[in-house]
Write a protein that holds these residues in place. Sequence first.
Motif, short mmCIF file in Angstrom:
data_model
loop_
_atom_site.label_atom_id
_atom_site.label_comp_id
_atom_site.label_asym_id
_atom_site.label_seq_id
_atom_site.Cartn_x
_atom_site.Cartn_y
_atom_site.Cartn_z
N ARG A 178 0.86 -1.19 0.00
CA ARG A 178 0.00 0.00 0.00
C ARG A 178 0.89 1.23 0.00
O ARG A 178 1.88 1.29 0.74
N GLU A 179 0.55 2.20 -0.84
CA GLU A 179 1.31 3.44 -0.89
C GLU A 179 0.35 4.62 -0.70
O GLU A 179 -0.84 4.52 -0.98
N HIS A 180 0.89 5.72 -0.19
CA HIS A 180 0.10 6.93 0.02
C HIS A 180 0.55 8.02 -0.94
O HIS A 180 1.74 8.19 -1.19
N PHE A 181 -0.43 8.73 -1.48
CA PHE A 181 -0.15 9.79 -2.45
C PHE A 181 -0.25 11.16 -1.81
O PHE A 181 -1.10 11.41 -0.94
N GLY A 182 0.61 12.07 -2.26
CA GLY A 182 0.54 13.47 -1.88
C GLY A 182 0.57 14.34 -3.12
O GLY A 182 0.81 13.86 -4.23
N ASP A 217 -11.97 5.52 -11.82
CA ASP A 217 -10.84 4.67 -12.18
C ASP A 217 -10.04 4.27 -10.94
O ASP A 217 -10.44 4.56 -9.80
N ALA A 218 -8.89 3.61 -11.16
CA ALA A 218 -8.14 3.01 -10.06
C ALA A 218 -7.61 4.04 -9.07
O ALA A 218 -7.42 3.73 -7.90
N LEU A 219 -7.34 5.26 -9.53
CA LEU A 219 -6.82 6.31 -8.64
C LEU A 219 -7.93 7.26 -8.19
O LEU A 219 -7.73 8.46 -8.07
N ARG A 220 -9.11 6.69 -7.94
CA ARG A 220 -10.25 7.52 -7.54
C ARG A 220 -9.94 8.35 -6.30
O ARG A 220 -10.31 9.52 -6.21
N GLN A 221 -9.26 7.76 -5.32
CA GLN A 221 -8.96 8.50 -4.09
C GLN A 221 -8.03 9.69 -4.37
O GLN A 221 -8.12 10.72 -3.71
N VAL A 222 -7.15 9.54 -5.33
CA VAL A 222 -6.27 10.65 -5.72
C VAL A 222 -7.08 11.73 -6.42
O VAL A 222 -6.87 12.93 -6.20
N ALA A 223 -8.04 11.32 -7.26
CA ALA A 223 -8.91 12.29 -7.92
C ALA A 223 -9.72 13.08 -6.88
O ALA A 223 -9.92 14.30 -7.03
N LEU A 224 -10.17 12.40 -5.84
CA LEU A 224 -10.90 13.09 -4.76
C LEU A 224 -10.01 14.10 -4.06
O LEU A 224 -10.44 15.20 -3.72
N MET A 225 -8.74 13.72 -3.83
CA MET A 225 -7.81 14.65 -3.19
C MET A 225 -7.62 15.90 -4.03
O MET A 225 -7.62 17.03 -3.51
N VAL A 279 -2.27 15.58 6.14
CA VAL A 279 -2.85 14.59 7.05
C VAL A 279 -3.76 13.65 6.26
O VAL A 279 -4.48 14.09 5.35
N SER A 280 -3.71 12.38 6.60
CA SER A 280 -4.57 11.35 5.98
C SER A 280 -4.50 11.36 4.46
O SER A 280 -5.52 11.49 3.77
N PRO A 281 -3.31 11.22 3.90
CA PRO A 281 -3.20 11.17 2.43
C PRO A 281 -3.87 9.91 1.89
O PRO A 281 -3.93 8.89 2.58
N PRO A 282 -4.39 9.96 0.67
CA PRO A 282 -5.10 8.79 0.11
C PRO A 282 -4.19 7.58 -0.03
O PRO A 282 -3.03 7.70 -0.43
N ALA A 283 -4.73 6.42 0.33
CA ALA A 283 -3.98 5.16 0.25
C ALA A 283 -4.41 4.39 -0.98
O ALA A 283 -5.60 4.26 -1.27
N ILE A 284 -3.43 3.88 -1.72
CA ILE A 284 -3.68 3.11 -2.94
C ILE A 284 -2.99 1.75 -2.80
O ILE A 284 -1.80 1.68 -2.47
N ASP A 285 -3.73 0.67 -3.06
CA ASP A 285 -3.17 -0.67 -2.99
C ASP A 285 -2.65 -1.12 -4.36
O ASP A 285 -3.28 -0.86 -5.38
N VAL A 286 -1.52 -1.78 -4.34
CA VAL A 286 -0.92 -2.36 -5.55
C VAL A 286 -0.96 -3.88 -5.38
O VAL A 286 -0.59 -4.41 -4.33
#
Length: 322
Positions: A178-182, A217-225, A279-286
């Motif tokens: 799992r990685e977190h995006f900023g 798509d797969a990076l939906r949480q990043v799009a929300l950020m 704080v609480s950056p989006p988490a993406i699973d690989v």
Amino acid sequence: MTGDSIKFTPERLARDLDWNLLKTFQVIAKSKSITDAANTLRLRQPSVSASLKRLEERLGKKLIERSPGNFRLTRAGELLEREIVEIHGTILRLETLLRDTEDEIRGHVRIAMASHVECPFFDNALSQFHQQHPNATLSIEISASRHAIENLMARKASVAICLVKDRSPKLNYKRLFREHFGLFCGPEHPLFGKENLTSSDLAGHSSVSFVTDQMGDALRQVALMRAQADLADRIVGTSANLEEVRRMIIAGLGIGPLPIHVAKRDVDNGILWRLPPYVSPPAIDVYVVENPKAQLNRAEQAFCRIIHALIDSTPIEDRIYG
């Protein structure tokens, strides 16, 4: 099809169906017309039409809807095309499987991988594989996650390491890490070097991102950020490759997302600047994705055993980055 079509039992179909008809249909399915398919195959149009008719009669199903201005696959045609891709992949692998019969493992492993996979855990699997099987070979093809899955389905890849949007019942999935995006900007950006920023400071600024950075798509949480930061609606640059997204951020095209652990080196070297949210950056699973229908050679089997053993013996807490 008409009631005059010959009805084949599954056994008779398997015995009598001509592989050349399936290959021809695969080209037809990707074409805009029978004429277009004939040009691709370097055959006459009546010959291609006859092949399609014979295949439809053998299967008792209409595969293509044709009318003026309309050329599309039927539901049966879509299903057949997907199965042909898998059959073709199996045939391509026969030579490799037959060759790989010696005691010493010498096969080849093809890994289809998303570009932003930076994972010491995965690197350890590569190292172990080479140390244990020095005569085996390995290749890594970088592409968008959806293309990695397509290659796996077509059996052009041994295993995929990628993001997952929708799970297919035909594939097996196991979380690798799992990685977190900023969000980051480059030295040319007006926010570079500024501290104590809030998300409101990002409002209206242009952005760059990954092609999979969409709500569906797969990076939906990043799009929300990005949406919560109220960045400008227009994304000025996109890529499926992390290095190219990084390049555009550093060049000043806009604010963009990157895995925090991947960007850390550039932040330390002063060529990227971390922006809120902190704080609480989006988490993406690989995931490690495998096709259970694929007939793996011994090298592929060995690589899969190694990576599965590492995953099973390492708590997820030790596989979280950023």
